[in-house]
Design an enzyme around this catalytic site. Structure first.
Site, mmCIF file in Angstrom:
data_model
loop_
_atom_site.group_PDB
_atom_site.id
_atom_site.type_symbol
_atom_site.label_atom_id
_atom_site.label_comp_id
_atom_site.label_asym_id
_atom_site.label_seq_id
_atom_site.Cartn_x
_atom_site.Cartn_y
_atom_site.Cartn_z
ATOM 1 N N CYS A 42 0.836 -1.205 0.000
ATOM 2 C CA CYS A 42 0.000 0.000 0.000
ATOM 3 C C CYS A 42 0.874 1.260 0.000
ATOM 4 C CB CYS A 42 -0.912 -0.035 1.216
ATOM 5 S SG CYS A 42 -1.904 1.441 1.437
ATOM 6 N N CYS A 102 0.253 3.739 2.794
ATOM 7 C CA CYS A 102 0.782 3.226 4.066
ATOM 8 C C CYS A 102 2.260 3.571 4.200
ATOM 9 C CB CYS A 102 0.605 1.708 4.146
ATOM 10 S SG CYS A 102 -1.109 1.173 4.178
#
Length: 155
Positions: free
Chosen positions: A75, A78
């Site tokens: 991600c 993230c």
């Protein structure tokens, strides 16, 4: 579930990430490099339920707030929020910061209703007191400061 990203491979399995083409992420700093890469905050990776139980028990026994970052290695948002999360862990030693990989602990993440990454949950006495979905770093900083303020005001 959150919006699925058509431009990146970050949206897999049961979760979606809040990415550059999602309507939920209006932050213009997408793709910027980590400005605080050198910070060495104490963030505890949680890859087993036993580690989770250890950290939540520690937080509860010492009256600390537990800040949980549900993320995934694929991600992009993230990765963007990671250095800020680490920096906050350095600035707020009265709180316990952990990171949970949503794929390693998929069932556990589902129990916390994590549908998109990153999702940051603030816990006090084992109960959710706040939640942030997405990589809005300024919002993460505000929510962490508010939680720390609440901790300092405890009787």
């Amino acid at each position: 579930m959150g919006n699925r990203c058509a431009r990146t491979s970050c949206c897999r399995k049961l979760w979606s990430c809040i990415c550059c083409c999602s309507n939920n992420n209006n932050n213009n700093s997408y793709g910027q490099t980590r400005s605080q890469h050198g910070s060495k905050g104490k963030v505890h990776p949680v890859s087993r339920i036993e580690k989770w139980e250890e950290k939540i028990t520690e937080a509860n026994n010492h009256g600390k707030i537990l800040v949980v970052n549900f993320s995934a290695p694929w991600c992009v948002p993230c990765k963007k929020i990671e250095p800020v999360f680490r920096d906050l862990a350095s600035r707020y030693p009265s709180m316990i910061f952990v990171t949970v990989d949503v794929e390693e602990l998929a069932e556990f993440s589902n129990e916390w209703n994590v549908e998109a990454t990153p999702t940051v949950v603030f816990l006090k006495d084992g109960r959710q007191m706040d939640k942030l979905v997405g990589a809005e770093t300024s919002e993460l900083q505000k929510k962490t400061a508010a939680a720390a303020d609440l901790f300092l005001r405890k009787p």
